[in-house]
Design a protein around this motif. Structure first.
Motif, PDB file in Angstrom:
ATOM      1  N   ILE A 180       0.836  -1.205   0.000  1.00  0.00           N
ATOM      2  CA  ILE A 180       0.000   0.000   0.000  1.00  0.00           C
ATOM      3  C   ILE A 180       0.874   1.259   0.000  1.00  0.00           C
ATOM      4  CG2 ILE A 180      -1.779   1.283   1.259  1.00  0.00           C
ATOM      5  CD1 ILE A 180      -2.597  -1.459  -0.182  1.00  0.00           C
ATOM      6  N   ALA A 194      -7.675   6.620   2.271  1.00  0.00           N
ATOM      7  CA  ALA A 194      -7.871   5.349   2.980  1.00  0.00           C
ATOM      8  C   ALA A 194      -9.338   4.963   2.895  1.00  0.00           C
ATOM      9  CB  ALA A 194      -7.426   5.493   4.427  1.00  0.00           C
ATOM     10  N   ASN A 195      -9.589   3.686   2.678  1.00  0.00           N
ATOM     11  CA  ASN A 195     -10.975   3.234   2.645  1.00  0.00           C
ATOM     12  C   ASN A 195     -11.405   2.832   4.055  1.00  0.00           C
ATOM     13  OD1 ASN A 195     -10.323   0.370   3.097  1.00  0.00           O
ATOM     14  ND2 ASN A 195      -9.563   0.374   0.997  1.00  0.00           N
ATOM     15  N   TYR A 213      -7.946  -1.759  -1.466  1.00  0.00           N
ATOM     16  CA  TYR A 213      -7.123  -0.596  -1.810  1.00  0.00           C
ATOM     17  C   TYR A 213      -6.462  -0.787  -3.171  1.00  0.00           C
ATOM     18  CZ  TYR A 213      -4.221   3.502  -0.976  1.00  0.00           C
ATOM     19  OH  TYR A 213      -3.635   4.733  -1.068  1.00  0.00           O
ATOM     20  N   SER A 256      -7.047   1.398  -6.489  1.00  0.00           N
ATOM     21  CA  SER A 256      -5.926   2.101  -7.119  1.00  0.00           C
ATOM     22  C   SER A 256      -5.886   1.866  -8.626  1.00  0.00           C
ATOM     23  CB  SER A 256      -4.598   1.668  -6.489  1.00  0.00           C
ATOM     24  OG  SER A 256      -4.189   0.389  -6.958  1.00  0.00           O
TER      25      SER A 256
END
Length: 189
Positions: free
Chosen positions: A104, A120-121, A177, A181
């Protein structure tokens, strides 16, 4: 370089981390797990406060955007290393967590190079919160470990269970994530 309060809190978290780990591993120190827990909680509180202050007073900086998540990872990794040293954590949990964190962080750097910020999720926030809460629970269990003498499972079993839950959340948040992305980063460059 003049640092605002949120960034100073982030740096404080980084400075607290080796102090936390040293206390945690200091055999012979009375109540070392409780003292380490208090230091860890102080570090975790700086995580909550720095972001809140940065947003409230519009003091969000590139320095903070980069260093804040790294400071979190340093603190939580130190806890995992302490647990590993005490036989309370599987090396595979550490490997899973570190692989996710390096992945990440690398994606964040690639995104930053393209001028893209991937927030950030919710899963990442749940992962971090769960990891911090479980770390506190495990340290308190270490401090009051004699209670495990009356239970059908050991402190290591208890700790391992909690840490495997965080490992699963780590994988889930990491996969989401990475998936997010792909929508905003051109990986062909």
């Amino acid at each position: 370089m003049k640092l605002n309060l949120p960034n100073r809190l982030t740096i404080t978290r980084i400075i607290l981390t080796p102090v936390f780990l040293a206390v945690f591993l200091w055999e012979g120190l009375p109540h070392r797990f409780l003292i380490a827990c208090i230091i860890f909680v102080a570090g975790a509180v700086t995580d909550a406060v720095d972001g809140h202050l940065a947003r409230k007073y519009n003091e969000i900086t590139n320095f903070g955007k980069l260093l804040d998540p790294i400071a979190d990872k340093i603190l939580t990794t130190a806890a995992l290393l302490g647990f590993l040293g005490e036989g309370l954590c599987s090396v595979w949990v550490v490997m899973i967590v570190l692989t996710r964190e390096f992945t990440i962080s690398s994606i964040r750097m690639i995104a930053a190079a393209d001028g893209v910020v991937i927030p950030a999720n919710i899963w990442g926030k749940v992962k971090t919160a769960t990891q911090m809460v479980f770390t506190v629970i495990i340290m308190l269990a270490c401090e009051f470990g004699s209670v495990f003498d009356r239970l059908p499972f050991t402190l290591a079993d208890f700790s391992g269970c909690l840490l495997w839950i965080t490992a699963v959340l780590t994988v889930v948040s990491g996969v989401i994530y990475v998936k997010d992305s792909i929508k905003v980063i051109d990986y062909s460059k």
